[in-house]
Write an enzyme that holds these catalytic residues in place. Structure first.
Site, PDB file in Angstrom:
ATOM      1  N   THR A  29       9.996 -20.721  18.000  1.00  0.00           N
ATOM      2  CA  THR A  29       8.966 -21.333  18.848  1.00  0.00           C
ATOM      3  C   THR A  29       8.422 -22.596  18.182  1.00  0.00           C
ATOM      4  OG1 THR A  29       7.087 -20.077  17.932  1.00  0.00           O
ATOM      5  CG2 THR A  29       8.334 -19.057  19.732  1.00  0.00           C
ATOM      6  N   GLY A  30       7.919 -23.497  19.014  1.00  0.00           N
ATOM      7  CA  GLY A  30       7.365 -24.741  18.497  1.00  0.00           C
ATOM      8  C   GLY A  30       8.402 -25.559  17.764  1.00  0.00           C
ATOM      9  N   ALA A  50      24.252 -19.909  13.873  1.00  0.00           N
ATOM     10  CA  ALA A  50      23.506 -19.077  14.825  1.00  0.00           C
ATOM     11  C   ALA A  50      23.378 -19.780  16.175  1.00  0.00           C
ATOM     12  CB  ALA A  50      22.117 -18.766  14.279  1.00  0.00           C
ATOM     13  N   VAL A  52      20.889 -20.725  18.707  1.00  0.00           N
ATOM     14  CA  VAL A  52      19.449 -20.887  18.561  1.00  0.00           C
ATOM     15  C   VAL A  52      18.815 -21.382  19.851  1.00  0.00           C
ATOM     16  CG1 VAL A  52      17.593 -22.000  17.263  1.00  0.00           C
ATOM     17  CG2 VAL A  52      19.750 -21.424  16.106  1.00  0.00           C
ATOM     18  N   TYR A 204      -9.332 -21.201  12.474  1.00  0.00           N
ATOM     19  CA  TYR A 204      -7.890 -21.267  12.229  1.00  0.00           C
ATOM     20  C   TYR A 204      -7.479 -20.132  11.284  1.00  0.00           C
ATOM     21  CZ  TYR A 204      -3.465 -22.961  10.292  1.00  0.00           C
ATOM     22  OH  TYR A 204      -2.168 -23.057   9.866  1.00  0.00           O
ATOM     23  N   GLY A 205      -8.242 -19.947  10.212  1.00  0.00           N
ATOM     24  CA  GLY A 205      -7.954 -18.875   9.269  1.00  0.00           C
ATOM     25  C   GLY A 205      -8.002 -17.510   9.918  1.00  0.00           C
ATOM     26  N   GLY A 237       3.337 -23.453   2.898  1.00  0.00           N
ATOM     27  CA  GLY A 237       2.912 -24.527   2.023  1.00  0.00           C
ATOM     28  C   GLY A 237       2.133 -25.547   2.829  1.00  0.00           C
TER      29      GLY A 237
END
Length: 329
Positions: A29-30, A50, A52, A204-205, A237
Site C-alpha cells: 500500500t502507498g 514477485a 506485486v 501520529y504516535g 528509520g
C-alpha cells in the site's frame, strides 16, 4: 533485547540476500511515489520475481507508478509482474469490497505490506467522526488485513513463508504511558491541542502504537490457531520522503539541515520493510520476529511498555472491530 545478525552487515546485503520470489504475490500500500518507501518496496519485490500489486489512492496513480518502475528497470516491462490496485484508505466503507475483489481474482497472497500512512497533522475528523490520522493509519490497514486474512491463511497452508508487515514508527515510544484504546473517544485523543507540533506528533504516535499493538495481537491469534504466518511491525528509520520534507518545512524548518543530514533515502528507508517482507531470516527465526518490533536493518528492539501490553492490544482489536461495524465497514 535480541538482534538480527544484519546489524553487523552492510545494509545493502539485505537486497542481495532476498531469494527469488517467483510465484509469490504481494500487495504494497502507498506505493505510488518514487520518493516514497512503498514504491521502492514494491519495485524491489518485483525485481526479485514477485507479482506485486502497486496500491495507490487511484488507478491512475498506480498505473503511473508502474510506468515509472518499468522505465527504470526494463526487465519489469517484460515480466508482467506489476499490477495496479486502487485503494483509498480514507474510505473505510470500501476496503472490504476491494479485498473481496482481489481475493476473487488471485488464488494466493504471500506478502501484505501495510505501508501507506499520514504523517503528523492537526486533529481533523473524517465523515465517520474518527480522527483522520487514526482511521487512515490504523483502522484502514486493520480492515484490509482482516478482510484478506482468509486468503493469507489459505496461502500459508500451501506455501510457507507468508508475511504481514505493518510499517510503524519509533514515535510510539514518545507517548505518555497509560494510553487507553477502547472507543472512538480514545482514537480521537487531542493530547492537549487540536493543532500544535507536540500534540500532532502524539496523535501520529498513537496511530503507530496501534500498528504495533495490532502486529502483536495478530501474531498471538495466528499462533493460537496454529497458522504459519509471520506478522511483524517495524520502524523504517527517519526517511526523507516528500511528505517528511513538507513536515520538516512546516514544523522544523530551523533545523532542516540537521534532520536531513541524518535521514535515509526512500530506498534506504525501504530496506527494513524489504527485510521483513522477504528475507529468509525472518521465516527461519519466526519465533523471534513474529509480533516483534523491528528497527533498521532487521534488529528486534523493545517496543514501549504500552505496545507490549496484551490487554491493551486485545482491547484495541475489539474496539476496532466495534467501530468499523458501527460505521458499516
Amino acid at each position: 533485547m535480541s538482534a538480527s545478525n544484519l546489524d553487523r552487515k552492510e545494509q545493502w546485503d539485505i537486497v542481495s540476500e532476498i531469494p527469488s520470489l517467483h510465484g509469490k504475490v504481494a500487495i504494497v500500500t502507498g506505493a505510488n511515489s518514487p520518493t516514497g518507501m512503498g514504491y521502492n518496496v514494491a519495485q524491489q519485490l518485483a525485481l526479485k520475481g514477485a507479482k506485486v500489486y502497486v496500491s495507490a489512492r487511484s488507478l491512475e496513480k498506480a498505473d503511473d507508478a508502474i510506468k515509472q518502475m518499468k522505465e527504470a528497470y526494463p526487465s519489469l516491462a517484460r515480466g508482467n509482474l506489476l499490477h495496479p490496485l486502487a485503494l483509498e484508505l480514507g474510505d473505510l466503507q470500501n476496503i472490504n469490497a476491494v479485498a473481496a475483489k482481489f481475493a476473487a481474482k488471485e488464488e494466493r497472497l504471500d506478502i501484505l505490506v501495510n505501508n501507506a500512512a499520514l504523517l503528523a497533522r492537526p486533529l481533523d475528523l473524517d465523515k465517520n467522526g474518527i480522527s483522520v490520522s487514526f482511521a487512515t493509519n490504523h483502522l484502514a490497514p486493520f480492515r484490509l488485513t482482516t478482510a484478506l486474512l482468509p486468503l493469507l491463511k489459505k496461502t500459508a497452508a500451501k506455501h510457507p513463508g507468508v508475511r504481514i508487515v505493518n510499517v510503524g514508527s519509533d514515535q510510539h515510544l514518545k507517548l505518555p504511558q497509560g494510553i487507553q484504546l477502547n472507543n472512538i473517544g480514545d482514537f480521537n485523543q487531542s493530547f492537549g491541542s487540536t493543532d500544535s507540533p507536540e500534540s500532532n506528533l502524539h496523535r501520529y504516535g498513537l496511530s503507530k502504537l496501534a500498528n504495533h499493538l495490532f502486529s502483536a495481537e495478530l501474531q498471538r491469534r495466528l499462533d493460537a490457531d496454529k497458522v504459519p504466518i509471520v506478522a511483524i511491525g517495524l520502524h523504517p528509520g527517519y526517511v526523507l520522503t516528500d511528505g517528511a520534507s513538507r513536515h520538516i518545512d512546516k514544523y522544523h524548518a530551523d533545523i532542516r539541515e540537521s534532520i536531513t543530514s541524518r535521514s535515509l533515502t526512500p530506498l534506504g528507508g525501504a530496506l527494513t520493510t524489504i527485510f521483513a517482507a522477504a528475507h529468509p531470516e525472518v521465516w527461519e527465526k519466526r519465533d523471534l520476529y513474529g509480533g516483534a518490533y523491528v528497527e533498521p536493518y532487521g534488529r528486534v528492539e523493545q517496543a514501549s511498555e504500552d505496545a507490549r501490553d496484551p490487554v491493551l492490544a486485545a482491547n484495541l482489536w475489539k474496539a476496532s472491530e466495534d467501530v468499523l461495524q458501527s460505521i458499516g465497514a
